[in-house]
Write a protein that holds these residues in place. Structure first.
Motif, PDB file in Angstrom:
ATOM      1  N   THR A  71       0.815  -1.217   0.000  1.00 40.63           N
ATOM      2  CA  THR A  71       0.000   0.000   0.000  1.00 40.63           C
ATOM      3  C   THR A  71       0.850   1.268   0.000  1.00 40.63           C
ATOM      4  O   THR A  71       0.307   2.372  -0.058  1.00 40.63           O
ATOM      5  N   LYS A  73       2.868   4.333  -1.268  1.00 43.46           N
ATOM      6  CA  LYS A  73       2.580   5.142  -2.455  1.00 43.46           C
ATOM      7  C   LYS A  73       3.626   4.997  -3.552  1.00 43.46           C
ATOM      8  O   LYS A  73       3.370   5.321  -4.708  1.00 43.46           O
ATOM      9  N   LYS A  76       4.172  -0.091  -7.177  1.00 43.07           N
ATOM     10  CA  LYS A  76       3.185  -0.376  -8.214  1.00 43.07           C
ATOM     11  C   LYS A  76       2.986  -1.884  -8.318  1.00 43.07           C
ATOM     12  O   LYS A  76       3.943  -2.635  -8.470  1.00 43.07           O
ATOM     13  N   ARG A 108      -9.776  -0.257  -2.574  1.00 42.45           N
ATOM     14  CA  ARG A 108      -8.499   0.417  -2.842  1.00 42.45           C
ATOM     15  C   ARG A 108      -8.612   1.334  -4.062  1.00 42.45           C
ATOM     16  O   ARG A 108      -7.687   1.452  -4.861  1.00 42.45           O
ATOM     17  N   GLU A 110      -8.507   4.483  -4.353  1.00 37.79           N
ATOM     18  CA  GLU A 110      -7.509   5.559  -4.419  1.00 37.79           C
ATOM     19  C   GLU A 110      -6.207   5.043  -5.034  1.00 37.79           C
ATOM     20  O   GLU A 110      -5.594   5.723  -5.867  1.00 37.79           O
ATOM     21  N   ASP A 111      -5.784   3.846  -4.630  1.00 39.93           N
ATOM     22  CA  ASP A 111      -4.581   3.253  -5.220  1.00 39.93           C
ATOM     23  C   ASP A 111      -4.772   3.025  -6.717  1.00 39.93           C
ATOM     24  O   ASP A 111      -3.846   3.226  -7.509  1.00 39.93           O
ATOM     25  N   ARG A 116      -1.165   3.023  -8.527  1.00 41.87           N
ATOM     26  CA  ARG A 116      -0.359   2.144  -7.673  1.00 41.87           C
ATOM     27  C   ARG A 116      -0.831   0.698  -7.736  1.00 41.87           C
ATOM     28  O   ARG A 116      -0.086  -0.218  -7.414  1.00 41.87           O
ATOM     29  N   LEU A 117      -2.079   0.506  -8.132  1.00 42.40           N
ATOM     30  CA  LEU A 117      -2.653  -0.838  -8.187  1.00 42.40           C
ATOM     31  C   LEU A 117      -3.462  -0.985  -9.466  1.00 42.40           C
ATOM     32  O   LEU A 117      -4.233  -0.094  -9.830  1.00 42.40           O
TER      33      LEU A 117
END
Length: 203
Positions: A71, A73, A76, A108, A110-111, A116-117
């Protein structure tokens, strides 16, 4: 009134340890996702049991792990849903695991929005394994699959495909690693006994 009191007493004394078990296994899985070497198939979830509680624990632990995994930031990650080998040739399918991934996406979001995800998918046509999703180059990849036979090379081939696409680190998690040796000796009486466990407490 006596019946009501007895039921109240029962409710306060009988407690399931389901959440604690799921949390413990989820934490162990996060540790393995983080520490296991590149190209590892994490075989925590071997099955041969007819106990439905086992599957609840498996899926609950995976959900806990994927919500907590990478998680930061700066990291990836791509989670790739691998179509079960047994569903060869029928294209994209909805399975319990694909539904779980939708929940991970919502949790998730936001990720996802900040890159990032990401989620990808692999399907097997019978002749080739095809990938749909973002580029894997330089990313950590987690392959997840509903069920894989313990002797199958299918997940190994999926890992090889990710490495061919320049993924920096790949691990695979079959939610049910099917081991027929665990059930070869079950007779009808033992199967019937196992099925009666359907409504038993986890602990």
């Amino acid at each position: 009134m006596a019946d009501v009191k007895e039921n109240q007493d029962f409710d306060t004394t009988v407690k399931s340890d389901f959440e604690e078990v799921v949390q413990d296994i989820g934490e162990e899985l996060v540790a393995r996702l983080t520490m296991d070497p590149d190209e590892t198939i994490i075989d925590m979830f071997q099955t041969g049991s007819l106990d439905p509680w086992q599957l609840f624990v498996f899926y609950g632990a995976l959900e806990k792990a994927l919500l907590q995994y990478r998680t930061d930031k700066r990291k990836k990650t791509v989670i790739v849903h691998v179509q079960p080998e047994e569903l060869v040739g029928i294209g994209r399918t909805v399975t319990p695991l694909s539904t779980l991934l939708e929940h991970i996406l919502m949790a998730r979001v936001e990720d996802m929005g900040e890159g990032r995800l990401d989620i990808g998918e692999m399907t097997y046509s019978g002749e080739s394994i095809d990938y749909a999703g973002v580029t894997l180059k330089g990313r950590h990849v987690v392959l997840i699959c509903d069920v894989v036979d313990i002797e199958s090379e299918y997940l190994r081939e999926c890992i090889n495909l990710c490495k061919d696409m320049k993924a920096s680190h790949v691990v695979a998690v079959p939610l049910m690693l099917w081991n027929p040796d665990l059930i070869d000796n079950l007779d009808e009486e033992e199967i019937a006994k196992a099925l009666k466990n359907e409504n038993r407490p986890l602990s």
